[in-house]
Design a protein around this motif. Structure first.
Motif, PDB file in Angstrom:
ATOM      1  N   ILE A 157       3.693  -8.235   3.872  1.00  0.00           N
ATOM      2  CA  ILE A 157       2.238  -8.413   3.929  1.00  0.00           C
ATOM      3  C   ILE A 157       1.602  -7.030   3.858  1.00  0.00           C
ATOM      4  O   ILE A 157       1.780  -6.212   4.766  1.00  0.00           O
ATOM      5  N   GLU A 158       0.896  -6.782   2.768  1.00  0.00           N
ATOM      6  CA  GLU A 158       0.246  -5.484   2.543  1.00  0.00           C
ATOM      7  C   GLU A 158      -1.233  -5.607   2.897  1.00  0.00           C
ATOM      8  O   GLU A 158      -2.007  -6.254   2.183  1.00  0.00           O
ATOM      9  N   ASP A 159      -1.636  -4.998   3.991  1.00  0.00           N
ATOM     10  CA  ASP A 159      -3.033  -5.036   4.431  1.00  0.00           C
ATOM     11  C   ASP A 159      -3.762  -3.883   3.757  1.00  0.00           C
ATOM     12  O   ASP A 159      -3.557  -2.720   4.102  1.00  0.00           O
ATOM     13  N   ALA A 160      -4.618  -4.216   2.806  1.00  0.00           N
ATOM     14  CA  ALA A 160      -5.285  -3.189   1.993  1.00  0.00           C
ATOM     15  C   ALA A 160      -6.740  -2.977   2.405  1.00  0.00           C
ATOM     16  O   ALA A 160      -7.573  -2.565   1.602  1.00  0.00           O
ATOM     17  N   ALA A 161      -7.046  -3.255   3.667  1.00  0.00           N
ATOM     18  CA  ALA A 161      -8.447  -3.223   4.121  1.00  0.00           C
ATOM     19  C   ALA A 161      -9.152  -1.900   3.808  1.00  0.00           C
ATOM     20  O   ALA A 161     -10.343  -1.885   3.522  1.00  0.00           O
ATOM     21  N   TYR A 162      -8.403  -0.785   3.848  1.00  0.00           N
ATOM     22  CA  TYR A 162      -9.056   0.528   3.668  1.00  0.00           C
ATOM     23  C   TYR A 162      -8.731   1.161   2.320  1.00  0.00           C
ATOM     24  O   TYR A 162      -9.128   2.289   2.048  1.00  0.00           O
TER      25      TYR A 162
ATOM     26  N   LYS B  65      10.645 -12.935   9.375  1.00  0.00           N
ATOM     27  CA  LYS B  65       9.877 -13.650   8.360  1.00  0.00           C
ATOM     28  C   LYS B  65       9.096 -12.723   7.434  1.00  0.00           C
ATOM     29  O   LYS B  65       8.930 -13.016   6.252  1.00  0.00           O
ATOM     30  N   PHE B  66       8.559 -11.652   7.967  1.00  0.00           N
ATOM     31  CA  PHE B  66       7.835 -10.724   7.091  1.00  0.00           C
ATOM     32  C   PHE B  66       7.747  -9.349   7.728  1.00  0.00           C
ATOM     33  O   PHE B  66       7.981  -9.188   8.931  1.00  0.00           O
ATOM     34  N   ALA B  67       7.440  -8.368   6.848  1.00  0.00           N
ATOM     35  CA  ALA B  67       7.084  -7.022   7.301  1.00  0.00           C
ATOM     36  C   ALA B  67       5.603  -6.852   7.010  1.00  0.00           C
ATOM     37  O   ALA B  67       5.155  -7.058   5.880  1.00  0.00           O
ATOM     38  N   TYR B  68       4.836  -6.503   8.034  1.00  0.00           N
ATOM     39  CA  TYR B  68       3.388  -6.301   7.879  1.00  0.00           C
ATOM     40  C   TYR B  68       3.089  -4.817   7.970  1.00  0.00           C
ATOM     41  O   TYR B  68       3.542  -4.145   8.894  1.00  0.00           O
ATOM     42  N   LEU B  69       2.330  -4.302   7.027  1.00  0.00           N
ATOM     43  CA  LEU B  69       1.882  -2.917   7.153  1.00  0.00           C
ATOM     44  C   LEU B  69       0.578  -2.671   6.402  1.00  0.00           C
ATOM     45  O   LEU B  69       0.258  -3.356   5.429  1.00  0.00           O
ATOM     46  N   SER B  70      -0.162  -1.700   6.910  1.00  0.00           N
ATOM     47  CA  SER B  70      -1.325  -1.191   6.207  1.00  0.00           C
ATOM     48  C   SER B  70      -0.867   0.142   5.639  1.00  0.00           C
ATOM     49  O   SER B  70      -0.628   1.093   6.383  1.00  0.00           O
ATOM     50  N   ALA B  71      -0.694   0.201   4.317  1.00  0.00           N
ATOM     51  CA  ALA B  71      -0.047   1.372   3.718  1.00  0.00           C
ATOM     52  C   ALA B  71      -1.030   2.513   3.432  1.00  0.00           C
ATOM     53  O   ALA B  71      -0.599   3.645   3.209  1.00  0.00           O
ATOM     54  N   ASP B  72      -2.320   2.213   3.410  1.00  0.00           N
ATOM     55  CA  ASP B  72      -3.326   3.237   3.085  1.00  0.00           C
ATOM     56  C   ASP B  72      -4.297   3.455   4.239  1.00  0.00           C
ATOM     57  O   ASP B  72      -5.043   2.543   4.592  1.00  0.00           O
ATOM     58  N   PHE B  73      -4.276   4.686   4.782  1.00  0.00           N
ATOM     59  CA  PHE B  73      -5.265   5.083   5.803  1.00  0.00           C
ATOM     60  C   PHE B  73      -5.316   4.027   6.905  1.00  0.00           C
ATOM     61  O   PHE B  73      -6.365   3.495   7.265  1.00  0.00           O
TER      62      PHE B  73
END
Lengths: 408, 408
Positions: free
Chosen positions: A205-210, A169-177
């Motif tokens: 899903i791009e997790d941009a928390a940092y 269904k999706f690819a989840y990643l945090s791409a920055d730090f």
């Protein structure tokens, strides 16, 4: 008496105590140096700005509406401000593409809820953010390993998912730090993830928390901005961007946001209406006040502080860590990821570290969807001053060196 | 382009726009008299108390922790205060039995998530709170009709649920001044619900959102208090109590609570940790300040105001409604439920009411899990003054009388 296990939904078996949270309860002893947390330093919160914001709201004509119910989409002036911020990083969008959530953790929960039926597959990196696994687990998925710069074929993902009774269904990643590694996916890796998603016809899903917390090196464009550039507009994209104010302004207000295609946003708004109506009205207004008043100044302040702490931790690691131990050199964020000599168990090391050296961190295993990763540990540099970091890493290096000698 | 419907989870088909919410958007025209809302009157919010609370928090030593992450269980002093309040209504419990949620709507979502696997059955009254149906729908249940003072056998519920591929998991009801009817379930009805739940071995979800808003008549003990009295303590109970500050203090902070057996609370805490970490720290502290400072005074103030409005609406209904129209006479809450002459459609009536008489309400059908109830409408008296209520009901009575004549 009612046997609750009998009537809980099947998903409840996957709701287990988080090792990190349970751990944090042990760390209230003041003599322990903790690199475990991964939370922002409260001394850096823009407390004066928030004080002014709440005072302005409570004495202004807006007070009644600040305390009242509000729309599920989120506070319009905040969404307008976010449009401007997103444009600066290559994401041209309108307010119909922006949705306010109660922290980006809620965004992950909602996205799991929106996409995952039981036995569907979510692609995540090995390791990945533990909180993402916890949020998704409630929807009973399987996981497969996302390797941004690797060479897995789309067919292998499709076949794995089908063999488990669902689809990807999706690819989840945090791409920055990323939490936990501190590493950043380069542009080529981002483009490969997009190509894979295109082939599998899934969301990203791009997790941009940092993402705002870059201390040096060149910024890499957000995955969503790369896709917009390629496809000509946000309405043609499959990337869903999750932003957070928790690391830049303050986590205690629980305000984050999602940016996506309006078809996804509309569905998320309906979901939120049913799930908790809306995020706190007054807190959204307070965040809008503080963000419009001086977001860049605040980000500059925390970058300077965390950057110095990262430098101190990298220097201390160079100085105190024994041979056979490796670590990442993050350009931002809050974390450094240590790879211990093969055969070392991070959880066992933690027990010893607390007992003998009074230093704490998070064992790596919890961040792996497949339960591997025992020889890694996560260190956070966000909440300790440079001298404490030096002392803590000295203690940790001494402990690990002893372990290495004992094993030899 | 990605066809999103292709990758949304099956549950997403049950997430549809709420008629009430869509309707509210039409009501911004200032010349319409609206009895549709069902929201508290912002003029009654304890705004001065909240102003002081936020100012105290932001200038006190607590500021750092008010802006920081906090525990998933909720702010301890607030849970302690709630223990005292619950004891006053016959619910002896400890802080381990109290869990803070982001509004009681979130409590309903979490309880649906905890209990309902697809095809399980939830028992709800016909009609019931629309928001409960929306929250539960995400977990793909079936519904069966709960009749607190009726005579359905446990077997009939069990058989219905089994025929649909699941089992009954809980009975949900608002026992005091329910939304939408305004009606209260008497003590005998509450005891029958408990006996049914005992027989089916299911949970009871007691939605107490309006419980503090009694204007006359004798309070009926909460279902949870009746069960505690019978079973000797909260740890032996199956009732889960959902409380709300939205009707008494203010909804914009999104703070509510759940009281239950500690086995249920522990599971809910794990669920929240994965779903949104915790409810807003600063808002929980602000609610605790305002509640400890003068909850009873605030409740007395809103009771007086809403009671006068309820009286005005009941008097106007007596005066203006034509024969063949009936209504409830609530002892509290915010709603009066109108039964129109058979064959009248509430939704069609609303369209005419807005167009010709400039008066609004909510058609009854949305509150029925089986889609029946077209000849009912819900009126809220919470947000209009007495003169406006008289004028609005006069218009509505005129319209309905015309409809009755036209049908005759």
């Amino acid at each position: 008496m009612l046997d609750w296990e009998n009537i809980f939904a099947t998903r409840s078996t996957r709701m287990r105590a988080s090792e990190i949270r349970e751990l944090l309860k042990l760390l209230e002893q003041p003599d322990i140096i903790s690199f475990a947390g991964g939370i922002p330093d409260p001394a850096l919160f823009p407390a004066e700005d928030f004080k002014t914001a709440y005072a302005d709201i409570m004495t202004g004509p807006q007070v009644g509406s600040a305390l009242q119910y509000s729309v599920s989409e989120g506070y319009l002036p905040l969404r307008e401000w976010l449009c401007g911020e997103m444009a600066k990083i290559g994401v041209a969008c309108g307010t119909e593409n922006i949705f306010i959530v109660s922290g980006s953790q809620q965004g992950l929960d909602y996205l799991g809820k929106l996409f995952l039926s039981p036995d569907d597959t979510a692609l995540v990196t090995w390791p990945t953010y533990l909180g993402a696994l916890q949020a998704f687990n409630a929807y009973e998925p399987n996981y497969d390993q996302l390797t941004p710069n690797g060479n897995r074929t789309p067919e292998s993902y499709r076949d794995n998912a089908a063999s488990k009774g669902g689809r990807v269904k999706f690819a989840y990643l945090s791409a920055d730090f990323a939490n936990p590694t501190g590493e950043t996916v380069d542009r080529a890796g981002r483009e490969k993830v997009l190509a894979l998603a295109e082939d599998l016809d899934i969301a990203v899903i791009e997790d941009a928390a940092y993402q705002s917390l870059r201390y040096d090196g060149e910024p890499v464009p957000p995955i969503l901005s790369l896709e917009i550039a390629e496809k000509g507009g946000i309405e043609n994209t499959r990337t869903i961007y999750c932003g957070s104010f928790s690391k830049t302004l303050a986590p205690g207000l629980r305000v984050g946001w999602i940016v996506a295609n309006s078809a996804v946003i509309r569905k998320l708004v309906l979901m939120k209406q049913a799930a908790d109506l809306h995020s706190s009205t007054i807190n959204q207004i307070a965040i809008a006040h503080v963000a419009t008043g001086g977001f860049d100044r605040q980000v500059a302040k925390i970058r300077a502080a965390y950057s110095a702490r990262r430098n101190a931790m990298l220097q201390a690691l160079d100085r105190y860590m024994p041979e056979g131990t490796n670590w990442t050199r993050p350009e931002g964020g809050m974390f450094i990821w240590i790879t211990l000599p093969e055969g070392t168990d991070g959880a066992e090391l933690l027990a010893k570290a607390i007992a003998t050296e009074k230093v704490a961190f998070v064992p790596g295993k919890a961040f792996y969807a497949d339960g591997s990763g025992a020889n890694h540990i996560r260190l956070s540099f966000s909440c300790a001053d440079e001298a404490t970091i030096d002392e803590g890493i000295k203690r940790l290096g001494r402990l690990i060196a002893g372990e290495v000698r004992a094993a030899a």
